[in-house]
Each structure stands twice: as C-alpha cells, then as structure tokens.
Design a protein around this motif. Structure first.
Motif, short mmCIF file in Angstrom:
data_model
loop_
_atom_site.label_atom_id
_atom_site.label_comp_id
_atom_site.label_asym_id
_atom_site.label_seq_id
_atom_site.Cartn_x
_atom_site.Cartn_y
_atom_site.Cartn_z
N UNK A 1 0.79 -1.06 -0.53
CA UNK A 1 0.08 0.02 0.30
C UNK A 1 0.82 1.25 0.12
N UNK A 2 0.63 1.55 -0.84
CA UNK A 2 1.14 2.77 -1.70
C UNK A 2 0.54 4.73 -0.41
N UNK A 3 1.37 4.86 0.71
CA UNK A 3 0.91 6.46 1.94
C UNK A 3 2.19 7.42 1.49
N UNK A 4 1.47 8.22 1.68
CA UNK A 4 2.46 9.36 1.84
C UNK A 4 2.92 9.89 2.86
N UNK A 5 3.90 10.26 2.35
CA UNK A 5 5.61 10.68 3.20
C UNK A 5 4.71 11.46 4.45
N UNK A 6 5.28 11.98 5.84
CA UNK A 6 5.29 12.26 6.70
C UNK A 6 5.10 13.77 6.19
N UNK A 7 6.53 13.79 6.04
CA UNK A 7 6.34 15.92 5.76
C UNK A 7 4.78 16.03 4.98
N UNK A 8 4.93 15.74 4.13
CA UNK A 8 3.59 15.85 2.92
C UNK A 8 2.47 15.33 3.53
N UNK A 9 1.75 14.63 5.36
CA UNK A 9 1.16 14.51 5.02
C UNK A 9 0.84 15.70 6.25
N UNK A 10 2.21 15.83 6.90
CA UNK A 10 2.12 17.49 8.19
C UNK A 10 1.89 18.90 7.06
N UNK B 1 -7.10 26.34 -2.07
CA UNK B 1 -5.41 25.71 -2.82
C UNK B 1 -4.89 24.67 -1.42
N UNK B 2 -5.47 24.68 -0.39
CA UNK B 2 -5.03 23.04 0.83
C UNK B 2 -5.91 22.11 -0.78
N UNK B 3 -7.02 22.14 -0.27
CA UNK B 3 -7.34 21.04 -1.51
C UNK B 3 -7.12 20.73 -2.34
N UNK B 4 -6.70 21.52 -3.40
CA UNK B 4 -6.36 21.36 -4.50
C UNK B 4 -4.98 20.67 -4.74
N UNK B 5 -4.22 21.07 -3.46
CA UNK B 5 -3.07 20.43 -2.74
C UNK B 5 -2.93 19.26 -3.16
N UNK B 6 -4.00 18.59 -1.89
CA UNK B 6 -4.53 17.39 -0.88
C UNK B 6 -5.28 16.50 -2.24
N UNK B 7 -5.71 16.76 -3.54
CA UNK B 7 -6.20 16.42 -4.15
C UNK B 7 -4.94 15.60 -4.74
N UNK B 8 -3.85 16.76 -5.37
CA UNK B 8 -2.13 15.78 -6.19
C UNK B 8 -2.02 15.15 -5.00
N UNK B 9 -1.24 15.80 -4.16
CA UNK B 9 -0.36 14.77 -2.55
C UNK B 9 -0.94 13.27 -2.48
N UNK B 10 -2.45 13.92 -2.04
CA UNK B 10 -2.81 12.03 -1.62
C UNK B 10 -3.86 11.23 -2.53
N UNK B 11 -4.06 12.04 -3.58
CA UNK B 11 -4.76 11.46 -4.43
C UNK B 11 -4.19 10.73 -5.98
N UNK B 12 -3.70 11.76 -6.90
CA UNK B 12 -3.86 12.00 -8.24
C UNK B 12 -1.64 10.62 -8.13
N UNK B 13 -0.83 11.42 -7.41
CA UNK B 13 0.36 11.18 -6.59
C UNK B 13 0.61 9.14 -6.15
N UNK B 14 -0.52 8.91 -5.55
CA UNK B 14 -0.62 8.13 -5.23
C UNK B 14 -1.40 6.93 -6.00
N UNK B 15 -1.63 7.06 -7.38
CA UNK B 15 -1.72 6.45 -8.55
C UNK B 15 -3.68 6.13 -8.51
N UNK B 16 -4.11 7.24 -7.96
CA UNK B 16 -5.64 7.09 -8.41
C UNK B 16 -5.82 7.15 -9.09
#
Length: 474
Positions: A251-260, A302-317
């Motif tokens: 399972x691919x998880x986002x990094x700690x720094x990315x999540x915080x 802006x935070x939601x747009x960034x979250x859609x990328x780092x928590x979605x597209x970058x994880x393969x969704x």
C-alpha cells in the motif's frame, strides 16, 4: 464601565441610555427563545436546526416585530452566515477526507508514535490529536484515533485512560479554539474578527490548554479510573492492524512531511497574511498576493487542490477515484451547515430586534468584562443544549453588536473565549460524551471524571489564556 467594554459610540450610547420596560421585555424574550431552543433539543430531541428556527420565531414575534420582518431577518442572517463560513466548512471536510482515505493519518501516527517511549506516549498522543484535529471535526478525528489508541495501548501495555485523555484534549481544544472548525468560524464571522489573528491566538492558547487537560490531567486521572475498551472492538482492531501492517509494502502511503504539510498549508497561508499585514504593511506585490492567498476560502481551496494531488493522483488514484473521495467528504457536514446557517438567522433577529442593545446596558451595569460575558453565555447554552456549535453560534450572535469598535485583537480574543466556553462540562446531552464512553468502555461516572472533567479544564484554561493575552496584547 469595565476596561473590556468596547469603545464603539453606538454601543456606548446604548449602554448609557436609561433602562426601559421594553428592554426588560427584550431580555425576557431572548431568555424565553433560548429556553425554547434548549427544550426542543434536550427534552423533545429536535434537531438543532429546527430548534433554532423555533427559537428565532419566538424571539421575533415576542419582541413585537412584524412577521414579514422576522422572516426577512432570519433569511438575511442565514444567508450571510453561510456565505462567509459554508464554503470553508465544506472544504475542511474534503481536506480531512482526503487525508484519512489516503493513509496520511496513518503515516502521521506511525511516525510520531514510533519515536515515543512509554513515558512520552501520552504526549505523543496529544500531539497526534492536535495535528489531526486542525482540519477534522471532533467526531471524525475521534473515530480515526480510536483504533490507534486501542491498538497502541494493547501493544505497549499502557493504561487506556492515559492515552485516551490526551487524545480527547487535543481534538476538543482544536475544535473549540481554531478555525476552520465551524464554531470558531461562526464566532469570527459574527464578531468581525480576523481569521488569521484568531487562528494564531487560538494556537497559542491551545498549547498550554492541551498540555494541562491532556497529558497532565491524564496522568492524574489514570490512577483513579481503570477501564478497558469493549473486547469485540479490541479483537477487531488488533486483527485489522496486524493485517494492515503485514500488507504495508503493498500500500502506497504519503510521506510524513507531505501529510503534515497538507494539514498545515491553510494555517500557514492565513498566518502569513496576518504577519505580513502587521510587520510589513504597504502596497507591495507580496501584500496583494498574501492578501489573496491568506483569505480563508482561498487558503482552504489551495490546500484542497494540493491534497487532491498529493493524496490522490501521486498515489496512483484516477480522477474518478479522487472525485469519489471528495464527494464522500461533503454529506457529513450537511447538518452542521444547517445548524450554522440557522444560528446566523437567530443572531440577525437578536440584532434587528434590539436585544443586543439591551444586553449591552446590562453588561455595562454589571461591569462585566466582555471576554467573561461571552464565555459565560457560551457556557450556559452549552450546558443546556449539549452542542458546542449551537453554544458558539448563539453566544457570538448575542455578543456581536457589543463588540463593534473593538480592536481586532480584542475581537479575536472574545471569539476565542466564546469558543472555549462552548466546550464546558460535556455531559449526557452531548453526542461526544457518549462517543467517548462507548469507545473506551467507561461507565457514566467514569466518563464524567475523564471526558467531562477535561472538557471543563479546556474551557476554563481557554478563558484564562484569553484574559492573559488580553493583558499582554491589548
């Protein structure tokens, strides 16, 4: 006149005007209206949205206002409140859902928890809860943290109360003190306070509050309250945690720094705007840029747009999967939006009927600081209704006209005091009370000693911090 009573000329004129029979009638009617709201929620189990409409109608008609004007005032207040806070609440729910579904919460918890020894475990749990509590509603954060608390306590042989109390303190404090949670947002909007200033002061007040109500009180009460989570819940969670750990590499998880970073991004943008406005006022390009990016709606967007990328597209969704997650975050806040909107309608009727002027006279005569008055109003409504959002909305609405003309920092401190009061002594009419009781296997008396007591500590410490910061900054 108390030194905390604002210098606005309209309020001063109202406060120094003679008391009349009409003022007595208005005070009686607002007390009756609040009593109606309380009774409908506490006795008849009405939804707060319906109860607030009922109380608004009682206040409008009882004050002698024309029926058409009552409807107009309520509609205007509801629209104005939802216009200023509705989008923020919705975006906050989306951000929280993206963070949870992507495994960002797991990453934050695993990273902080793995670096904590047994003695630091309660402090780590308070930190985890505070970080997660920034973008998430109390109930959502608690549901997410329960598996962590139960599994961590089981694996480390740590008393459950020693971990549960810091987690509840971190979540509850952020919910009451810090935008973009609904209560603080409503208070900021009603009192015309600055979001960035309120956020900064709220975070400053939250640090000692979480420490006192969390790890310190937790260590004390853990010696007197011994409890275990329901056996079925423990068995299920431990099994799921073991399976997830065994399947972790798949399972691919986002990094700690990315999540915080995603959680902190809207906070940083709003704080940066306030800091630049204070430290570097002017008409430079960065002033205009941060004024735009630091606007709460834009910061959350802006935070939601960034979250859609780092928590979605970058994880393969896929785009469809990300859209599904975003959509799933919205239904949970529909009821909150309605409560907030109805609270805004109630506030507008309070303003338009002249109730606030009468309360201003009362406050002046009682020589009561506005910080204390706002806190006390929120406490009384909270005790009666069990809802922190209703308490904040109603108390901020009553206080709004009295705060006209106050310095921005004072308005933010009054908003903070109101938010703190809204958490006072959670008991049997509060859904959070029953969530804590059932999840952690407590009796009613044990839950009063833990959750009810720590919520009271948060409220009292929040008021103390508000008064201390008033003495320092105002």
């Amino acid at each position: 006149m108390s030194p905390l009573v604002p210098p606005g000329t309209d309020i001063l004129a109202a406060a120094t005007a003679p008391w009349t029979g009409h003022d007595t009638r208005l005070i009686g009617m607002v007390a009756l209206a609040i009593g109606v709201i309380i009774s409908l929620i506490a006795l008849l189990d009405f939804h707060p949205f319906v109860a607030l409409i009922g109380g608004s109608v009682v206040l409008g008609i009882g004050s002698g206002t024309e029926l058409a004007s009552v409807v107009e005032s309520f509609g205007a207040g509801m629209g104005a409140t939802l216009g200023s806070t509705g989008g923020l609440i919705a975006l906050g729910a989306i951000l929280g859902k993206l963070l949870a579904d992507s495994g960002g919460v797991d990453r934050i918890v695993d990273t902080i928890g793995s670096r904590s020894g047994p003695r630091l475990m309660p402090w780590s749990m308070a930190l985890i809860a505070a970080v997660i509590g920034l973008p998430m509603f109390f109930e959502v954060g608690l549901v997410l943290l329960v598996p962590i608390i139960v599994v961590m306590g089981r694996r480390t042989n740590t008393p459950l109360v020693l971990l549960a109390v810091p987690a509840l303190a971190g979540l509850g404090t952020m919910h009451a003190f810090v935008p973009p949670h609904p209560g603080p947002l409503v208070a900021v909007s009603a009192l015309s306070a600055d979001v960035g200033t309120t956020l900064g002061l709220g975070l400053l007040a939250a640090i000692p509050t979480v420490i006192i109500a969390g790890p310190l009180y937790g260590r004390f009460i853990a010696r007197h309250v011994h409890t275990e989570a329901p056996a079925e819940l423990v068995a299920s969670l431990v099994k799921e945690a073991d399976e997830a750990r065994d399947a972790g590499p798949a399972r691919r998880l986002p990094g700690f720094a990315t999540s915080v970073g995603a959680v902190a991004l809207p906070v940083v943008l709003m704080l940066a705007k306030s800091v630049v406005d204070i430290a570097f006022p002017g008409d430079a390009w960065y002033n205009h840029l941060l004024d735009f990016l630091g606007t709460p709606l834009i910061a959350m967007f802006v935070a939601v747009l960034v979250a859609m990328v780092v928590f979605g597209f970058r994880l393969g969704r896929t785009r469809a999967e990300v859209r599904t997650v975003v959509s799933a975050g919205l239904p949970a806040v529909a009821g909150i939006l309605l409560i907030v909107g109805a609270g805004g309608g109630f506030k507008q009727i309070i303003v338009d009927t002249g109730v606030a002027d009468a309360i201003g006279k009362f406050a002046a005569a009682a020589d009561m600081p506005l910080l204390v008055l706002g806190w006390l109003l929120a406490v009384l409504i909270r005790l009666a209704t069990g809802s922190a959002t209703v308490a904040t909305t109603a108390a901020a609405g009553i206080m709004a006209p009295m705060v006209v003309g106050t310095p921005p920092v004072e308005a933010s401190l009054i908003a903070l005091a109101v938010g703190a009061g809204s958490l006072f002594f959670s008991h049997v009419n509060d859904a959070g009370f029953w969530l804590a009781k059932e999840y952690f296997g407590m009796s009613v008396s044990q839950n009063i000693k833990t959750w009810s007591a720590l919520s009271t500590i948060v409220a009292v410490t929040g008021l103390a911090m508000s008064l201390l910061m008033y003495a320092v900054f105002v």
